[in-house]
Scaffold this motif. Structure first.
Motif, PDB file in Angstrom:
ATOM      1  N   LEU A 127       0.878  -1.163   0.000  1.00 20.30           N
ATOM      2  CA  LEU A 127       0.000   0.000   0.000  1.00 20.30           C
ATOM      3  C   LEU A 127       0.913   1.210   0.000  1.00 20.30           C
ATOM      4  O   LEU A 127       1.845   1.288   0.808  1.00 20.30           O
ATOM      5  CB  LEU A 127      -0.892   0.027   1.240  1.00 20.30           C
ATOM      6  CG  LEU A 127      -1.951  -1.065   1.350  1.00 20.30           C
ATOM      7  CD1 LEU A 127      -2.725  -0.902   2.657  1.00 20.30           C
ATOM      8  CD2 LEU A 127      -2.907  -1.018   0.166  1.00 20.30           C
ATOM      9  N   SER A 128       0.647   2.157  -0.908  1.00 14.04           N
ATOM     10  CA  SER A 128       1.480   3.355  -1.019  1.00 14.04           C
ATOM     11  C   SER A 128       0.608   4.586  -1.132  1.00 14.04           C
ATOM     12  O   SER A 128      -0.441   4.557  -1.804  1.00 14.04           O
ATOM     13  CB  SER A 128       2.367   3.287  -2.269  1.00 14.04           C
ATOM     14  OG  SER A 128       3.237   2.204  -2.203  1.00 14.04           O
ATOM     15  N   ILE A 129       1.064   5.673  -0.538  1.00 14.42           N
ATOM     16  CA  ILE A 129       0.387   6.950  -0.709  1.00 14.42           C
ATOM     17  C   ILE A 129       0.524   7.360  -2.165  1.00 14.42           C
ATOM     18  O   ILE A 129       1.603   7.270  -2.743  1.00 14.42           O
ATOM     19  CB  ILE A 129       1.016   8.031   0.197  1.00 14.42           C
ATOM     20  CG1 ILE A 129       0.786   7.689   1.659  1.00 14.42           C
ATOM     21  CG2 ILE A 129       0.448   9.405  -0.140  1.00 14.42           C
ATOM     22  CD1 ILE A 129       1.488   8.624   2.630  1.00 14.42           C
ATOM     23  N   ASP A 130      -0.571   7.803  -2.758  1.00 16.65           N
ATOM     24  CA  ASP A 130      -0.522   8.338  -4.116  1.00 16.65           C
ATOM     25  C   ASP A 130      -0.451   9.855  -3.997  1.00 16.65           C
ATOM     26  O   ASP A 130      -1.451  10.521  -3.740  1.00 16.65           O
ATOM     27  CB  ASP A 130      -1.758   7.916  -4.916  1.00 16.65           C
ATOM     28  CG  ASP A 130      -1.582   8.194  -6.387  1.00 16.65           C
ATOM     29  OD1 ASP A 130      -0.799   9.109  -6.732  1.00 16.65           O
ATOM     30  OD2 ASP A 130      -2.212   7.510  -7.206  1.00 16.65           O
TER      31      ASP A 130
ATOM     32  N   VAL B 268      -4.539   6.321  -1.576  1.00 18.00           N
ATOM     33  CA  VAL B 268      -3.605   5.208  -1.340  1.00 18.00           C
ATOM     34  C   VAL B 268      -3.856   4.176  -2.432  1.00 18.00           C
ATOM     35  O   VAL B 268      -4.996   3.910  -2.800  1.00 18.00           O
ATOM     36  CB  VAL B 268      -3.833   4.576   0.061  1.00 18.00           C
ATOM     37  CG1 VAL B 268      -2.964   3.345   0.257  1.00 18.00           C
ATOM     38  CG2 VAL B 268      -3.570   5.600   1.159  1.00 18.00           C
ATOM     39  N   ARG B 269      -2.787   3.612  -2.958  1.00 15.41           N
ATOM     40  CA  ARG B 269      -2.928   2.615  -4.025  1.00 15.41           C
ATOM     41  C   ARG B 269      -2.312   1.289  -3.597  1.00 15.41           C
ATOM     42  O   ARG B 269      -1.393   1.246  -2.786  1.00 15.41           O
ATOM     43  CB  ARG B 269      -2.305   3.114  -5.317  1.00 15.41           C
ATOM     44  CG  ARG B 269      -0.823   3.305  -5.248  1.00 15.41           C
ATOM     45  CD  ARG B 269      -0.256   3.815  -6.581  1.00 15.41           C
ATOM     46  NE  ARG B 269       1.159   3.981  -6.480  1.00 15.41           N
ATOM     47  CZ  ARG B 269       1.771   5.128  -6.225  1.00 15.41           C
ATOM     48  NH1 ARG B 269       1.078   6.216  -6.066  1.00 15.41           N
ATOM     49  NH2 ARG B 269       3.079   5.172  -6.137  1.00 15.41           N
TER      50      ARG B 269
ATOM     51  N   TRP C  34     -12.506   9.413  -0.500  1.00 15.84           N
ATOM     52  CA  TRP C  34     -11.736   8.314  -1.089  1.00 15.84           C
ATOM     53  C   TRP C  34     -11.733   8.368  -2.614  1.00 15.84           C
ATOM     54  O   TRP C  34     -10.735   8.110  -3.258  1.00 15.84           O
ATOM     55  CB  TRP C  34     -12.278   6.976  -0.606  1.00 15.84           C
ATOM     56  CG  TRP C  34     -11.577   5.801  -1.211  1.00 15.84           C
ATOM     57  CD1 TRP C  34     -12.069   4.965  -2.163  1.00 15.84           C
ATOM     58  CD2 TRP C  34     -10.252   5.332  -0.924  1.00 15.84           C
ATOM     59  NE1 TRP C  34     -11.143   4.007  -2.482  1.00 15.84           N
ATOM     60  CE2 TRP C  34     -10.014   4.216  -1.728  1.00 15.84           C
ATOM     61  CE3 TRP C  34      -9.250   5.760  -0.058  1.00 15.84           C
ATOM     62  CZ2 TRP C  34      -8.819   3.514  -1.704  1.00 15.84           C
ATOM     63  CZ3 TRP C  34      -8.061   5.059  -0.029  1.00 15.84           C
ATOM     64  CH2 TRP C  34      -7.852   3.952  -0.843  1.00 15.84           C
TER      65      TRP C  34
ATOM     66  N   ASN D  66       5.465   6.319   3.752  1.00 16.06           N
ATOM     67  CA  ASN D  66       4.861   6.403   2.430  1.00 16.06           C
ATOM     68  C   ASN D  66       4.317   5.084   1.909  1.00 16.06           C
ATOM     69  O   ASN D  66       3.538   5.074   0.964  1.00 16.06           O
ATOM     70  CB  ASN D  66       5.867   6.956   1.420  1.00 16.06           C
ATOM     71  CG  ASN D  66       6.336   8.333   1.802  1.00 16.06           C
ATOM     72  OD1 ASN D  66       5.595   9.132   2.360  1.00 16.06           O
ATOM     73  ND2 ASN D  66       7.587   8.621   1.518  1.00 16.06           N
ATOM     74  N   SER D  67       4.742   3.973   2.483  1.00 12.88           N
ATOM     75  CA  SER D  67       4.264   2.681   1.999  1.00 12.88           C
ATOM     76  C   SER D  67       4.427   1.616   3.076  1.00 12.88           C
ATOM     77  O   SER D  67       5.171   1.791   4.038  1.00 12.88           O
ATOM     78  CB  SER D  67       5.019   2.258   0.737  1.00 12.88           C
ATOM     79  OG  SER D  67       6.370   1.995   1.021  1.00 12.88           O
TER      80      SER D  67
ATOM     81  N   TRP E  30      -7.841  12.373   4.291  1.00  6.53           N
ATOM     82  CA  TRP E  30      -6.811  12.361   5.328  1.00  6.53           C
ATOM     83  C   TRP E  30      -7.328  12.953   6.625  1.00  6.53           C
ATOM     84  O   TRP E  30      -7.043  12.430   7.701  1.00  6.53           O
ATOM     85  CB  TRP E  30      -5.554  13.091   4.851  1.00  6.53           C
ATOM     86  CG  TRP E  30      -4.810  12.330   3.810  1.00  6.53           C
ATOM     87  CD1 TRP E  30      -4.799  12.571   2.468  1.00  6.53           C
ATOM     88  CD2 TRP E  30      -3.995  11.175   3.998  1.00  6.53           C
ATOM     89  NE1 TRP E  30      -4.033  11.643   1.818  1.00  6.53           N
ATOM     90  CE2 TRP E  30      -3.518  10.770   2.732  1.00  6.53           C
ATOM     91  CE3 TRP E  30      -3.616  10.441   5.109  1.00  6.53           C
ATOM     92  CZ2 TRP E  30      -2.680   9.678   2.558  1.00  6.53           C
ATOM     93  CZ3 TRP E  30      -2.776   9.348   4.936  1.00  6.53           C
ATOM     94  CH2 TRP E  30      -2.316   8.977   3.678  1.00  6.53           C
TER      95      TRP E  30
ATOM     96  N   TRP F  78      -4.260   5.130   8.073  1.00  8.64           N
ATOM     97  CA  TRP F  78      -2.952   4.932   7.456  1.00  8.64           C
ATOM     98  C   TRP F  78      -1.895   4.635   8.514  1.00  8.64           C
ATOM     99  O   TRP F  78      -1.091   3.715   8.378  1.00  8.64           O
ATOM    100  CB  TRP F  78      -2.562   6.156   6.628  1.00  8.64           C
ATOM    101  CG  TRP F  78      -1.228   6.017   5.983  1.00  8.64           C
ATOM    102  CD1 TRP F  78      -0.106   6.729   6.263  1.00  8.64           C
ATOM    103  CD2 TRP F  78      -0.859   5.106   4.947  1.00  8.64           C
ATOM    104  NE1 TRP F  78       0.939   6.316   5.481  1.00  8.64           N
ATOM    105  CE2 TRP F  78       0.502   5.318   4.655  1.00  8.64           C
ATOM    106  CE3 TRP F  78      -1.535   4.129   4.243  1.00  8.64           C
ATOM    107  CZ2 TRP F  78       1.187   4.582   3.694  1.00  8.64           C
ATOM    108  CZ3 TRP F  78      -0.848   3.396   3.281  1.00  8.64           C
ATOM    109  CH2 TRP F  78       0.494   3.632   3.016  1.00  8.64           C
TER     110      TRP F  78
END
Length: 82
Positions: free
Chosen positions: A8-11, A71-72, A60, A38-39, A20, A28
């Motif tokens: 999972l990573s912040i886009d 998040v992706r 979202w 960040n991930s 947020w 998160w």
């Protein structure tokens, strides 16, 4: 490495301020402890459960077409080192 691991990573191309501020930051932070901010590498089932919770928060789906969510989920290459 298990094929059941995903990231999972912040886009960063999706600002999603309302997500947020509306609970996304706390959600998160529940998964990034011990990782960078960040991930996070997670078991696929945990990541999918997390995404289901994340998608219920306001904002979202408010991102641009190329970055619809804050998040992706990314597949992890088998050769990638943990």
């Amino acid at each position: 490495m298990s094929a059941d691991m995903v990231r999972l990573s912040i886009d960063f191309e999706n600002a999603a301020t309302s997500w947020w501020e509306g609970g996304g930051r706390d959600l998160w932070e529940s998964v990034v402890e011990g990782f960078d901010n960040n991930s996070a590498l997670l078991d696929r089932s945990l990541a999918e459960s997390w995404l289901a919770q994340a998608s219920q928060l306001p904002g979202w789906n408010d991102g641009p077409e190329h970055a619809p969510h804050p998040v992706r989920l990314e597949e992890v290459d088998e050769d990638e080192l943990l």
